[in-house]
Design an enzyme around this catalytic site. Structure first.
Site, short mmCIF file in Angstrom:
data_model
loop_
_atom_site.label_atom_id
_atom_site.label_comp_id
_atom_site.label_asym_id
_atom_site.label_seq_id
_atom_site.Cartn_x
_atom_site.Cartn_y
_atom_site.Cartn_z
N ASP A 1 41.39 -81.60 -1.97
CA ASP A 1 42.28 -82.78 -1.94
C ASP A 1 42.66 -83.15 -0.51
O ASP A 1 42.72 -84.33 -0.16
CB ASP A 1 43.57 -82.50 -2.74
CG ASP A 1 43.35 -82.59 -4.23
OD1 ASP A 1 42.41 -83.29 -4.67
OD2 ASP A 1 44.12 -81.96 -4.98
N LYS B 1 46.97 -77.29 -11.13
CA LYS B 1 46.48 -76.94 -9.78
C LYS B 1 47.15 -75.72 -9.16
O LYS B 1 46.54 -75.01 -8.38
CB LYS B 1 46.63 -78.15 -8.85
CG LYS B 1 45.66 -79.27 -9.16
CD LYS B 1 45.76 -80.38 -8.16
CE LYS B 1 44.84 -81.53 -8.55
NZ LYS B 1 44.87 -82.62 -7.58
#
Ligand code: ATR
Length: 282
Positions: free
Chosen positions: A113, A77
């Site tokens: 997220d 990420k």
């Protein structure tokens, strides 16, 4: 057996990359949603194990192949940012991307997220002025801290590696705490686990001894395997309200769906598919 498929030469590919990737539930959540909307001829969601060494070439390959979207998971990420042409402002602030759109060869990174976490929380409570104990200072914690601060919550971060929680707290103008002084959490409103403690196979672990959990707490564990972690089990036992990890997964996926397809996601279908893939154990 007759095999039929609606996949064709115009079907756009979305692919999740991570290492490991076997545990991903995203294909099981997105493909039934495409089917439900009758767009399973237009989109298909796959996954691939991509090692750290191969991330750069995997993204170059996706660009060259015209892959429509790339979902990025652990451990890529943060690293993936290096290989993008463009990054959304929020993802830049968080310092991590979990969603990449390929617009005619231009890769643009996003982070959904934080929306996954904040949507789950806001379904139960307003966040403004709420005192939050957040465990963890990794990629997931960064996204959650961003969202909490944006919503006006008062955050204190606890982490095994104290330098990381200190640095994260400085960056987002909140507090960092000491794992030897968690008594103070009794007075707080919300407890969030953004560490990997309690995740399979280490299901006996928990970030906070249960003597510090009280009935008035709202306890959110982002670990979704097992669906009921030790933290959640103990919080329920104390009569606290709980949020299961699958919710964050669901709502970050709902936001991804919109980015990839341009269409609003069928949330209930995705939820049903996710719960089913967790063996209905919610
Ligand atoms: P993610 O992207 O899912 O957040 P990560 O960046 O690897 O993953 O972060 C994992 C988090 O879990 C970190 O906060 C980590 O603590 P450290 O910063 O000290 O490494 C925490 N964590 C993992 N294993 C742990 C353990 N056994 N005890 C305490 N914290 C742990």
């Amino acid at each position: 057996m007759k095999i039929t498929t609606r996949l064709n030469s115009s079907t756009k590919i979305i692919i999740g990359v991570g290492d490991p990737i076997k545990q991903t539930l995203s294909p099981k959540m997105h493909n039934p949603a495409y089917q439900a909307l009758g767009i399973d001829d237009q989109f298909v969601y796959l996954s691939a194990r991509v090692t750290e060494d191969n991330l750069s070439s995997a993204l170059a390959g996706a660009r060259a192949l015209g892959i429509r979207g790339i979902s990025v998971t652990v451990p890529h990420k943060q690293e993936a940012i290096k290989y993008l042409d463009e990054i959304d402002q929020v993802a830049k602030k968080i310092g991590a991307v979990n969603t990449i759109l390929n617009n005619n060869g231009q890769l643009k990174g996003y982070n959904t997220d934080w929306i996954g976490a904040i949507t789950s929380l806001e379904k139960r409570t307003q966040l403004k002025g709420k005192r939050v104990a957040l465990f963890g200072a990794g990629g997931a914690a960064r996204a959650i801290v961003y969202g909490l601060i944006k919503k006006g919550a008062l955050v204190k971060i606890y982490n095994r590696t104290k330098e990381k929680s200190k640095k994260l707290a400085q960056e987002f103008h909140c507090l960092s705490g000491n794992l030897n002084q968690v008594e103070e959490i009794k007075e707080m409103d919300i407890i969030i686990n953004a560490t990997t403690l309690g995740m399979e196979p280490n299901i006996s672990q928990t970030p906070l001894p249960n003597k510090f959990i009280e009935k008035h707490h709202l306890v959110f564990d982002i670990v979704f395997k097992p669906s009921e972690t030790r933290l959640i089990r103990e919080a329920k036992h104390k009569g606290a309200k709980v949020i299961y990890g699958y919710e964050m997964l669901l709502y970050q996926g709902v936001e991804q769906f919109k980015l990839y397809t341009g269409i609003d996601a069928p949330v209930e279908i995705m939820k049903e598919a996710l719960v089913k893939s967790l063996n209905g154990k919610i």
